[in-house]
Design a protein around this motif. Structure first.
Motif, short mmCIF file in Angstrom:
data_model
loop_
_atom_site.label_atom_id
_atom_site.label_comp_id
_atom_site.label_asym_id
_atom_site.label_seq_id
_atom_site.Cartn_x
_atom_site.Cartn_y
_atom_site.Cartn_z
N VAL A 78 48.14 27.55 34.83
CA VAL A 78 47.94 28.35 33.89
C VAL A 78 47.48 29.33 33.77
N ALA A 79 45.96 29.21 34.42
CA ALA A 79 45.52 30.23 34.45
C ALA A 79 45.84 31.30 35.26
N ALA A 80 46.01 31.13 36.30
CA ALA A 80 47.24 32.08 37.75
C ALA A 80 48.45 32.94 37.24
N GLN A 81 49.20 31.43 36.37
CA GLN A 81 50.53 32.14 36.98
C GLN A 81 50.97 32.81 34.60
N GLY A 82 50.04 31.64 34.61
CA GLY A 82 50.21 32.26 32.67
C GLY A 82 51.48 30.90 32.34
N ALA A 83 51.78 31.45 31.10
CA ALA A 83 52.75 29.98 29.99
C ALA A 83 53.99 29.51 30.93
N ASN A 84 54.16 30.06 31.64
CA ASN A 84 55.77 28.77 32.38
C ASN A 84 55.65 29.24 34.01
N ALA A 85 53.94 28.55 33.71
CA ALA A 85 53.46 27.75 35.21
C ALA A 85 54.87 27.19 35.67
N GLN B 95 55.54 22.29 40.58
CA GLN B 95 54.17 22.68 40.90
C GLN B 95 53.13 21.93 40.41
N ILE B 96 52.86 21.97 39.57
CA ILE B 96 51.17 21.13 38.53
C ILE B 96 51.83 20.00 39.43
N ALA B 97 53.39 19.03 39.06
CA ALA B 97 52.53 17.50 39.63
C ALA B 97 53.10 17.39 41.48
N ARG B 98 53.34 18.37 41.89
CA ARG B 98 53.22 18.73 43.20
C ARG B 98 51.62 18.50 43.69
N THR B 99 50.85 19.52 43.06
CA THR B 99 49.71 19.56 42.50
C THR B 99 48.76 18.17 42.19
N ALA B 100 49.04 17.83 42.14
CA ALA B 100 48.62 16.42 40.59
C ALA B 100 48.80 15.42 41.98
N GLY B 101 49.54 15.45 42.57
CA GLY B 101 50.58 14.12 43.15
C GLY B 101 50.77 13.59 42.79
N PHE C 160 52.80 15.76 29.03
CA PHE C 160 53.14 16.22 28.60
C PHE C 160 54.83 16.85 27.90
N PRO C 161 55.07 16.39 27.36
CA PRO C 161 56.58 15.97 26.84
C PRO C 161 57.23 17.25 26.32
N THR C 162 56.85 18.30 26.27
CA THR C 162 56.86 19.32 25.81
C THR C 162 56.06 20.86 26.62
N ARG C 163 56.23 21.63 27.29
CA ARG C 163 55.66 22.70 27.84
C ARG C 163 54.91 22.61 26.94
N ARG C 164 55.24 23.26 25.34
CA ARG C 164 53.78 23.63 24.30
C ARG C 164 52.70 22.53 24.65
N ALA C 165 53.02 21.63 24.35
CA ALA C 165 52.54 19.83 24.64
C ALA C 165 51.34 20.57 25.62
N LEU C 166 51.95 20.86 27.10
CA LEU C 166 50.93 21.25 28.27
C LEU C 166 49.94 21.80 27.77
N ALA D 296 51.01 32.23 24.34
CA ALA D 296 51.88 31.36 24.29
C ALA D 296 52.06 30.17 23.53
N ALA D 297 50.71 29.56 23.83
CA ALA D 297 50.33 27.59 22.80
C ALA D 297 50.65 28.25 21.04
N LEU D 298 49.55 29.38 20.44
CA LEU D 298 49.43 29.61 18.96
C LEU D 298 50.84 29.98 18.62
N ALA D 299 51.74 30.55 19.52
CA ALA D 299 53.15 31.21 19.09
C ALA D 299 54.16 30.40 18.10
#
Length: 188
Positions: free
Chosen positions: A24-31, A35-41, A51-57, A105-108
């Protein structure tokens, strides 16, 4: 993160959250969640289970900054000039939103607040904590009657999202926030 989860689920949550913070720091709210799943293994389903929604994440990624803003609002509530205190807190909100991509985006706000899955807990925490700042400023006559924390968060979110890709995002966001506070009329 629920304490009743198995140890491996808690580890997955922590790993996903750490990777999500970087993405999110690198790509913003639309990360990319994939990719997060792959990197986290882990699999995409594991990310969505935690995290059932992007907002939850985004809310989880923003949690520490939200807590810092809550504490800051409490510190400023009884300090000196109510207008200066409110503007200082709002300035901190602008700065945090610019610095932490994804926080705006989390506050929107989005649609159905009656649906608990889509309630905006980040904004709700800020509304609760900064409410006293706004009420005091209104009582002192330095903020128009009827202005709410929700209004102010919406204003900041709009400014931050509109300037996110500007070459000098912090400078532009702060300039526009200052303009919003001062109004359009020249000062006499």
């Amino acid at each position: 993160m629920p304490e009743h989860q198995r140890a491996d689920a808690r580890r997955n949550y922590s790993r996903i959250l750490a990777v999500a913070e970087e993405e999110v720091a690198a790509q913003g709210a639309n990360a990319s969640l994939e990719q997060i799943a792959r990197t986290a293994g882990v699999g995409s389903a594991t990310v969505r289970r935690h995290f059932p929604t992007r907002r939850a994440l985004l809310e989880a990624v923003s949690r520490e900054r939200i807590e810092a803003l809550v504490v800051r609002a409490q510190e400023l509530t009884d300090q000196g000039d109510s207008r200066a205190a409110l503007l200082e807190w709002l300035g901190d909100l602008v700065d945090y939103c610019v610095a932490a991509r994804g926080l705006a985006a989390a506050l929107a706000y989005d649609g159905d607040m009656a649906d608990p899955l889509h309630q905006n807990s980040c904004a709700a925490k800020l509304e609760d904590s900064a409410g006293a700042l706004v009420r005091r400023a209104e009582r002192d006559g330095v903020v128009a009657a009827g202005v709410t924390v929700s209004d102010l968060i919406t204003l900041v979110v709009g400014i931050v999202l509109a300037t996110e890709h500007h070459p000098d995002a912090p400078g532009q966001a702060n300039r526009l926030f200052g303009l919003a506070v001062a109004g359009l009329s020249p000062q006499s």
